[in-house]
Design a protein around this motif. Structure first.
Motif: not given
Length: 244
Positions: A124-149
């Motif tokens: 979250l901290r890294e995403i917030q930092k990038l978002g503050n610098k680039y306010p028009k970026i659309d972030f994609i929440h994802t996981s590089l794991s295919n496990k459901i949990k």
């Protein structure tokens, strides 16, 4: 909520297959399509998916998609890769999770077109930092794991609360039903991989939707989206069937 079908590298280096998948996707109610580009040294022809499509194929696909008034984007991780396609008509670029910290790439893309950044390796901290610098970026929440949990769908709502940026969802789970849960959190977009029906190994094999099943999945997502309503709890008249 828009639905983006990602062909990725699942065309297996076949220009005909890539075009066919695009056309099949466009027969459903998707809103956009992406193809993935890897750095040049990836395409060594040791496997079928390590074969590069012709430049003319990307141009043809762009024309096909634009004629249907759908969005066309590329998913990439390298600035040199983009330079080869900078004149291609694109509606957006998706920056892969592995390039989350490639600020030079983000700078180049951000100045030119709509930019999505996958967050599979970021907190979250890294995403917030990038978002503050680039306010028009659309972030994609994802996981590089295919496990459901590991889908961690509650993070969609967390990111929406903590960021001023739009938040989308990228599907990597082995169960397509996870996308229905994601839809309930109202991401701006849902990205999901598609693949041909032929039984074969594909780079995004376990979490990709067979093209024959795409329409059914989209219908289910739209049903969930339609059922969410406006969230306002108001007084209603008791229907007659209650007393029958």
């Amino acid at each position: 909520m828009k639905l983006i079908a990602e062909i990725g590298l699942n065309h297996l280096g076949s220009d005909a297959s890539a075009i066919s998948l695009v056309k099949r996707c466009l027969k459903t109610e998707i809103d956009g399509i992406t193809l993935q580009l890897q750095p040049e040294n990836y395409y060594n022809n040791t496997r079928n998916f390590r074969k590069k499509l012709k430049t003319e194929t990307y141009k043809e696909i762009s024309t096909i998609i634009q004629k249907k008034r759908k969005m066309f984007g590329l998913a990439l991780m390298n600035e040199d890769t983009f330079s080869e396609f900078k004149d291609l008509k694109l509606d957006f670029i998706k920056i892969l999770s592995t390039a989350f910290n490639n600020k030079n790439l983000i700078d180049i893309i951000y100045k030119r077109t709509k930019t999505f950044v996958s967050t599979g390796v970021a907190n979250l901290r890294e995403i917030q930092k990038l978002g503050n610098k680039y306010p028009k970026i659309d972030f994609i929440h994802t996981s590089l794991s295919n496990k459901i949990k590991d889908a961690n769908l509650l993070a969609i709502s967390t990111l929406k609360k903590e960021l001023n940026n739009d938040v989308s969802f990228g599907h990597h789970s082995i169960k397509n039903e996870v996308m229905l849960g994601a839809a309930a959190h109202l991401p701006k977009n849902i990205f999901f991989y598609v693949k041909p029906n032929k039984k074969c190994y594909y780079p995004d094999n376990e979490h990709a939707i067979k093209i024959n099943n795409l329409r059914e999945i989209i219908d289910k997502i739209k049903l969930i989206n339609n059922s969410l309503g406006d969230g306002i709890k108001s007084k209603k008249k008791i229907p007659n069937w209650v007393f029958e």
